[in-house]
Scaffold this active site. Structure first.
Site, PDB file in Angstrom:
ATOM      1  N   HIS A 123       0.863  -1.189   0.000  1.00  0.00           N
ATOM      2  CA  HIS A 123       0.000   0.000   0.000  1.00  0.00           C
ATOM      3  C   HIS A 123       0.896   1.236   0.000  1.00  0.00           C
ATOM      4  O   HIS A 123       1.871   1.311   0.746  1.00  0.00           O
ATOM      5  CB  HIS A 123      -0.899  -0.004   1.242  1.00  0.00           C
ATOM      6  CG  HIS A 123      -1.715   1.242   1.400  1.00  0.00           C
ATOM      7  ND1 HIS A 123      -1.408   2.223   2.315  1.00  0.00           N
ATOM      8  CD2 HIS A 123      -2.830   1.658   0.758  1.00  0.00           C
ATOM      9  CE1 HIS A 123      -2.310   3.193   2.226  1.00  0.00           C
ATOM     10  NE2 HIS A 123      -3.179   2.868   1.295  1.00  0.00           N
ATOM     11  N   HIS A 171       1.575  11.047  -2.209  1.00  0.00           N
ATOM     12  CA  HIS A 171       0.369  10.795  -1.431  1.00  0.00           C
ATOM     13  C   HIS A 171      -0.443  12.090  -1.418  1.00  0.00           C
ATOM     14  O   HIS A 171      -0.061  13.051  -0.761  1.00  0.00           O
ATOM     15  CB  HIS A 171       0.743  10.368  -0.009  1.00  0.00           C
ATOM     16  CG  HIS A 171      -0.374   9.708   0.729  1.00  0.00           C
ATOM     17  ND1 HIS A 171      -0.420   9.638   2.098  1.00  0.00           N
ATOM     18  CD2 HIS A 171      -1.483   9.084   0.284  1.00  0.00           C
ATOM     19  CE1 HIS A 171      -1.508   8.993   2.463  1.00  0.00           C
ATOM     20  NE2 HIS A 171      -2.165   8.650   1.385  1.00  0.00           N
TER      21      HIS A 171
END
Length: 591
Positions: A123, A171
């Site tokens: 992830h 991110h």
């Protein structure tokens, strides 16, 4: 001998002695040597078959073991000795390379559809630390691939700082620094198959405009070339096998049109996005989604205007995307319309990938657990950490596995007991990154019933675990690492992680002032679903309470992969790196 200063005028001395063979080992040696002083290859072969369960072992295997042990221990007579004495036999049993608890080879059938395997999944694979302000880099991607991870996640965004046609990986909506998209792709290409020949899946969280999607397609095509698997898996009736996809790279993302339509619809509904600490950027979003941009990312409790807004007038133009990009998508992540029941619907004419947050899975498991299992028999289910795990911690992977989820996505930099389970699971099957799911998760009964994780099943198998002895700490640690004034006081904890009915734990007594503790204790673990069970082993140095006890090593081993008999078990540090010398001698018996 080690000396420990207790005070100015008092010194305690302790001798590190080589541990003698446990009584069980002596008894076995006497039995198979027929009371003699040496064990011949033929006698060793009978031991391998009878006691170790190595039914496929041959005389040649036994001769090879004898040769390796003699060459290590008897340098002068290594060409004339052809048998093992008791110390040689004990050395063999306590050698982690010669006598490990698991096979190091790929041993499972790799010709079934991808949906029939648990897949080692990362992830936010590019992050070096936490989810808020750590650096993005290709180094974590390389480390993951070398460990055997087969699913790499990249969040791709326009990089306005590097030019109008630049793409970066970062991110979103956080302070994490970006890394160039092409840099990540080149690193994946270079290291994709360093550890395993089986396919690498790149899950793209796509936040690009249509022109940048065309640019991304060009980068993917030029980087991977023929390695890229471009067949339209999303329209197939079943997925190809890992064997068929060896040395191939697969792209999995939402089709461009669906992504832009969803983005435009949400912008019209929400002119700005409130970043909260929950599953997704919209408070009334359903718990399911096929693209975990929801987890993308609820990290700030502030109002933030959306970037690159797409209004309804521009939508028609924006969704006219080059066919090349769509053609590169191997596994579609199409967002279903409707509720959870619709999301878990199994379609006869195609397969797809669905993503659930860990909280979404917990909710789905309570109300639609059987439907989740049925969905995963054909389709791909990806589970990802909830957004509040901004310290890159992880969750219990067993919940996903017992419901058949193939891609249980983990923060590989988020060290802890849950990551140890992940490491352990994927040491199975030769560490190739694909582990075959248990048959009960793959089959339906004649009346279309499937496995129900909530139903308590009868005990199928009992495993007896005996812990003999530990060794190697005095070689890998400084003498004062555990205690300043004496050798460590070790104890071992063993437990089963698995379906709720199988969870059980035991603990040995503490052995005081011993670098080579001898426990000789046996524990039993009855299991209803041994195919999903993982044996967790931890060694600690007793101090002033469990929370203050020093860590001495751990290992997690899938029960289905454990070879019966007396085995040498390596221990790993908190980050999952194997110690050079630390190990336990254990016996495994199944009844």
């Amino acid at each position: 001998m080690g000396s420990y200063s207790v005070c100015i005028c008092f010194t305690r001395r302790f001798r590190v002695t080589e541990a003698a063979a446990p009584p069980d080992v002596v008894e076995i040696f006497e039995k198979y040597s027929e009371g003699g002083t040496h064990l011949t290859p033929e006698q060793l072969w009978r031991f391998l078959v009878d006691m170790q369960g190595d039914t496929g072992a041959t005389i040649y295997d036994a001769e090879n073991i004898v040769q390796q042990v003699v060459h290590r221990r008897h340098h002068i007579t290594k060409y004339t000795r052809h048998s093992l004495n008791l110390d040689d036999f004990y050395h063999y049993l306590f050698s982690t390379d010669l006598n490990p608890p698991m096979s190091s080879q790929v041993s499972q059938d790799m010709t079934e559809p991808l949906s029939h395997y648990f897949i080692y999944t990362g992830h936010n694979s590019y992050l070096t630390g936490n989810q808020l302000n750590s650096a993005s880099c290709d180094v974590p991607i390389i480390k993951a691939l070398k460990r055997g991870v087969r699913v790499i996640e990249l969040d791709i965004w326009p990089d306005s700082n590097s030019g109008k046609d630049a793409i970066c990986v970062k991110h979103g909506w956080t302070l994490t620094t970006p890394v160039d998209f092409l840099t990540c792709l080149r690193s994946i290409k270079e290291h994709a198959f360093a550890t395993s020949p089986y396919p690498v899946v790149i899950t793209l969280e796509d936040h690009l405009t249509s022109d940048l999607q065309a640019k991304a397609a060009q980068m993917l095509t030029e980087t991977f070339g023929e390695v890229l698997y471009c067949s339209d898996i999303g329209m197939m009736k079943k997925l190809p096998s890992p064997e068929k996809l060896k040395h191939r790279v697969i792209i999995s993302t939402k089709p461009p049109k669906e992504y832009l339509e969803d983005k435009a619809a949400n912008i019209q509904k929400y002119p700005s996005i409130r970043k909260d600490y929950d599953d997704g950027p919209w408070d009334d979003e359903p718990i399911y989604d096929t693209d975990d941009h929801e987890d993308d990312d609820k990290v700030f409790d502030i109002e933030m205007p959306i970037q690159s807004a797409v209004n309804s007038d521009e939508l028609e133009q924006k969704i006219i995307t080059p066919p090349e990009y769509k053609h590169l998508i191997g596994i579609y992540a199409g967002k279903p319309k409707g509720g959870l029941e619709e999301a878990l619907k199994v379609e006869d004419d195609k397969v797809r990938r669905l993503s659930l947050s860990e909280q979404g899975l917990e909710k789905a498991a309570k109300s639609h657990g059987v439907d989740v299992v049925r969905f995963t028999q054909k389709n791909i289910l990806r589970i990802y950490p909830k957004g509040i795990r901004f310290n890159s911690s992880n969750y219990n992977p067993l919940i996903g596995w017992m419901h058949g989820a193939q891609m249980v996505a983990f923060n590989m930099q988020g060290y802890g007991k849950h990551l140890w389970l992940m490491h352990g699971m994927f040491r199975a099957n030769g560490g190739c990154g694909y582990v075959k799911k248990p048959e009960f998760l793959l089959k339906s009964s004649p009346d279309n019933h499937v496995f129900d994780p909530k139903v308590k099943l009868p005990v199928k198998k009992t495993m007896k675990v005996k812990i003999y002895i530990g060794d190697g700490w005095h070689l890998d640690f400084k003498k004062t690492h555990f205690d300043a004034y004496s050798p460590p006081d070790f104890y071992t904890k063993v437990r089963i992680a698995g379906v709720p009915a199988d969870i059980k734990k035991h603990k040995t007594v503490v052995k005081y002032d011993k670098w080579t503790p001898f426990w000789n204790e046996e524990f039993e673990f009855p299991m209803s679903a041994p195919e999903l069970a993982i044996l967790c082993i931890e060694v600690h140095d007793a101090d002033n309470g469990p929370e203050k006890d020093d860590f001495g090593g751990q290992n997690c081993i899938p029960v289905s992969q454990i070879r019966p008999g007396i085995r040498a078990v390596s221990l790993y540090d908190r980050k999952g790196v194997k110690y050079t010398s630390v190990k336990l001698l254990m016996r495994f018996k199944f009844v």
